[in-house]
Every structure is written in C-alpha cells, then in structure tokens.
Design a protein around this motif. Sequence first.
Motif, PDB file in Angstrom:
ATOM      1  N   ASP A  33       0.803  -1.221   0.000  1.00  0.00           N
ATOM      2  CA  ASP A  33       0.000   0.000   0.000  1.00  0.00           C
ATOM      3  C   ASP A  33       0.841   1.278   0.000  1.00  0.00           C
ATOM      4  O   ASP A  33       0.299   2.377  -0.058  1.00  0.00           O
ATOM      5  N   ALA A  34       2.172   1.131   0.066  1.00  0.00           N
ATOM      6  CA  ALA A  34       3.023   2.331   0.128  1.00  0.00           C
ATOM      7  C   ALA A  34       3.222   2.917  -1.270  1.00  0.00           C
ATOM      8  O   ALA A  34       3.126   2.208  -2.275  1.00  0.00           O
ATOM      9  N   ALA A  65      -0.738   7.807 -19.962  1.00  0.00           N
ATOM     10  CA  ALA A  65      -0.913   8.949 -19.083  1.00  0.00           C
ATOM     11  C   ALA A  65      -2.369   9.385 -19.073  1.00  0.00           C
ATOM     12  O   ALA A  65      -2.840  10.009 -18.145  1.00  0.00           O
ATOM     13  N   GLU A  66      -3.100   9.035 -20.152  1.00  0.00           N
ATOM     14  CA  GLU A  66      -4.474   9.507 -20.275  1.00  0.00           C
ATOM     15  C   GLU A  66      -5.465   8.744 -19.404  1.00  0.00           C
ATOM     16  O   GLU A  66      -6.548   9.229 -19.137  1.00  0.00           O
ATOM     17  N   ASP A  67      -5.089   7.514 -19.032  1.00  0.00           N
ATOM     18  CA  ASP A  67      -6.004   6.745 -18.201  1.00  0.00           C
ATOM     19  C   ASP A  67      -6.460   7.609 -17.030  1.00  0.00           C
ATOM     20  O   ASP A  67      -5.647   8.233 -16.368  1.00  0.00           O
ATOM     21  N   GLN A  71      -2.893   8.326 -12.240  1.00  0.00           N
ATOM     22  CA  GLN A  71      -2.254   8.762 -10.994  1.00  0.00           C
ATOM     23  C   GLN A  71      -2.365   7.647  -9.961  1.00  0.00           C
ATOM     24  O   GLN A  71      -1.474   7.429  -9.163  1.00  0.00           O
ATOM     25  N   GLN A  72      -3.510   6.938 -10.045  1.00  0.00           N
ATOM     26  CA  GLN A  72      -3.767   5.871  -9.093  1.00  0.00           C
ATOM     27  C   GLN A  72      -2.912   4.640  -9.379  1.00  0.00           C
ATOM     28  O   GLN A  72      -2.464   3.967  -8.468  1.00  0.00           O
ATOM     29  N   ARG A  82      -3.613  -4.435  -9.431  1.00  0.00           N
ATOM     30  CA  ARG A  82      -5.047  -4.484  -9.714  1.00  0.00           C
ATOM     31  C   ARG A  82      -5.316  -3.991 -11.143  1.00  0.00           C
ATOM     32  O   ARG A  82      -6.057  -4.608 -11.905  1.00  0.00           O
ATOM     33  N   HIS A  83      -4.663  -2.885 -11.513  1.00  0.00           N
ATOM     34  CA  HIS A  83      -4.872  -2.311 -12.847  1.00  0.00           C
ATOM     35  C   HIS A  83      -4.421  -3.295 -13.929  1.00  0.00           C
ATOM     36  O   HIS A  83      -5.124  -3.514 -14.916  1.00  0.00           O
TER      37      HIS A  83
END
Lengths: 90, 442
Positions: A33-34, A65-67, A71-72, A82-83
């Motif tokens: 999670d870091a 970058a557009e997703d 940032q997440q 997860r992505h």
Amino acid sequence: MAGNLSSEERLMAQLIVESLNLEGTSPDDIDPDAALFGTGLSLDSIDALELAVAIAARYGVHLKAEDEETQQVFSSLRALTRHVEANKAS
Amino acid sequence: MTSPLLDRSPGDVLFRGRDFEVTAAQLLGAAKDLRKQLPPGAAVVNVCQDRFEFAVSLVAAVSASQPVLLPSNRHPATVQALLDATPGACLIHDDDAMPGLAAAHRIRAISRPAGACATESVPDIDDDQLCVTAFTSGSTGSPKANRKYWRTLRAGTRINGMRLFGGLTGDITVVATVPSQHMYGLETTVLAPLFLPLAVCTERPFYPVDVAAALDAVEAPRVLVTTPIHLKALLAANVGLPRVTRVISATAPLPIEHACEAEARFADEVLEVYGCTETGCLASRRCALGEPWRLLPEFSLTGKSGVSIASAPHLHEAVELNDVLETAADGCFRIVGRTADMFNVAGKRGSLSELTIHLLGIPGVRDGIVFVPSTGRRDVGRVAAMVVTDRPVEAVLEELSRVVDQVFLPRPLLSVEKLPRSDVGKLDHQAVNELWIAKRSS
C-alpha cells in the motif's frame, strides 16, 4: 511485511525489483500500500518508463498517461497489480 | 539592438492541440492578456507542461521584460526552493496547480487562445535582455543558474533551424517527449515555432502508447523530438507507429542499434544532437551511419590540454565541455570520453566527487564512494555507490535524497565492510569495480 502479498502482487513486485535493479530490496519487503514514487521506493520518471515497458512485455498491458486512473495506477504495488490484472488479455 | 519576438506570419500555425490550433496572432493575443495579470517586475517561475501554456507564459514575460525562471525539475521541493530564493516571484502553472506551494503570486496559465483575435503587432526585444534563467540541478546541492539572453535564444533557434529542422518540407508538426523547462526542450518545442516554419504539438506524451497516439493525431511530415531513454522505451513497447520524417535525440549517447532499429521501423532518419545547457544544441550526426559529430553553424571548438572549449558569436561566454573530444582536420569530432568525474542521467549532469562528499557527510557513514559501474546492464547511466556504515542503506538513501536530485541517487547502494583503499588511502577504480561485482553476485 512477508505474507502480505497476493501471488499476483508478488510477481509484480519481482518484476519491479528485476526491471529497476533494486538490489537489496526483496519483493516481500515492498509494502503493497506504500507509494512507489516520491517516498516509499523513491522511484522516478525513468523508472516509470522502464516499468511501463516491462509490464507491456510481460502482461501486454500498455500504461497511458491519459487513463483516468493513471495517478492511481502507480500509487502503490496493490493499485498497479489491480490495474494490470484487470486489463491484461486473458 | 532589438529584434522581433517572433518571425512568423500572423496566420501561421505555431501550436496544434487535440482540437484546436494556435496561430502567431493568437499566441500574441493570449500573451497580451496574460501580461495584464503579471505583477510588474516579478520574476516568473514557469512550470507549465502544455507547450502552448508554457509558450504564452514565456512570451508574456519576455515582452514585459520580466525574467523567466525554469526549475531543474517539477518536484514540489525543487519548485518551492526556487520560489523561496526569489522574493516576489510569480508562479505560472497549468492544471497541476501544485497546491502545497507557497508563492508570492500565482497565475493559472491561459490554456486556449481567445476565439477572435485582432492582429497584434510583434513586440521588439532588446538583444541584451536576460530572458530565461534555466536551472540545472547538478550534484552540488544548490542548482546552477544558466542565464540566457535574447540574442542567444534567437540566434540559437535559427541555427537549429539550419540543421535539426533543416531540409524538411511541408507543414511540419513536432511531437516531443522532453519538458519545455529543459534547455533542449525549450529550444526545440517553444522557441522553434517562434522562428522556424513548423508547428508543435501542445501535449507532452510520455508513455510509448501516448507517443504513438500523439504522432497518429498529427499529419505528416512529423518530427519526433526525444531522448535515448524515451526512444528505447518506444522501440521496446512494440506499438504501431506512423511514419516519422525525422527523429531528433539528445541528452545522452544514443546506442547505434536503437538508431538503426528506429530507421528500419518508422523513421526516415534519426538525427542525434550533442550539446549542454550552456551551449544549447552544439553538434549533430546521423547516428545509424556511424558519422562523426558535425558542429552546428557558427560554433567553433578550441582545445587546451585535453579540454575542449565551444564558442559562438551568440553565446554569452565560451563554454568548457565535460567530454573529451578528438577533433579531425575538417572540424568534425568524435567523443572519446567523459571528463572522469562527470556523469549524465536523464539529461542532468552530475559530479561523482560532489556526490561522494554528500554521501560522506551523512551521519554514521564511515566511508563511501559513488561511481559509474563499468558493467552496468542499464544504459541510462545511473550511478552506484558502496558505503561503510552501521545504518540501514534505506536511511542513508533517505538522507541523500534530501540534498541531491532523485535521478542522482545511487542504485544500488551497497553496504560493505570496507573499501579497497591503498596504503595512501587512494581508491583504485578497478578494485572498486571488482568489489562491486563480487558484492552484487553474492
């Protein structure tokens, strides 16, 4: 931290350590999670690019970058895994 | 002496966005609007990422005779340090408002040109006006200021037009992966459209699919301004790419196999550019053909005891280069080595001895050395380090990261029992490398 990672997260952690030359870091040392960038592992934009290439080669998932969630995506090992799992070709 | 701020016809397209274009007249109109918001006399810290927003901010400041400061990177700590060192400075930002920063003034950049725009007269700028101060992070802990006068910016751009963008015909669109704040990006993506017959894509694509999408979105002829790191990623990602007329690569040596692969797959030619923040673009070559470096027009090289010095009429002063050059009778040269102490990562130049001093200054560090490994499999040129300490290496890295740029952090930083110092305390490079290889494989 050992034992906290799912098998997918451990594979991703291994890819990060191998592709970014993070010797001295064991995949199990990475807090899922870091933050990967800035603090935490202190990765920078060159790493982001190299990691994106390694992920494309291993999983066939291209980071953009557009997703909306970009940032997440790199915010933590867990978010990145997860992505990639959600977007990889089955 | 003065000279015009730009040399394009009012209707010429200078920038292309996804769903809009910006003409010379519109750029001037937008800059005029922004100029009204500038606190008089304030230095402008320009952190805009979008090329048009960056350009409007630059043009507004230059035409108001207010200096533009460019931070060495966009990390909040770097930008804050620059703001703190510049009382009364005005931060101009884009979408990323950097909310944590304390600035005397802050302005949101103009993101779209106004719909209707009267023909604006082109301001004249004094050739001796200090327009831009570009900071390079170096490894000294405090950034170095590189001052650029109007004469240098304007002449340098015209010179680039003869070589980097020379021999191209048609409505060229430049797509670039480099930030506008870096000297190479400033020259090729912000100043170039002011004087040369080309337009620049407003986006700064980063990931390979983004670069491919940005290239796809513009019509041929396309020029891609990039770096060896971005180009390597683009080739490795195996994404479909449209035909690119010219790829321009700078900031680090380009492996010949990457140049050849790019030419085989999507580029008519790959032009490699050599230069530094102090000189701007200085020389170029067709890497894939194994050509030697050819100086750009107006530049000359002189050598003195192994040190090469570059000069040109438009430069404020002669510049001592950090590479060892071997010059042929025809003025072409080869780079035979880097001055031993200097290294380059991601377009940033650092000194190994300075980094070592920082490392030795950390409490609990008894001995240490920062060096460039001879057998590194990474070709981005990162430095490595060995340290003698009882503290965890993470703690040492954390302390080091407070005083040096992120890209200069040694990777790996290995803890060793002692360094192979000679009787007189000297460190032999080969012994250091052997110890490093032994430690890594253990």
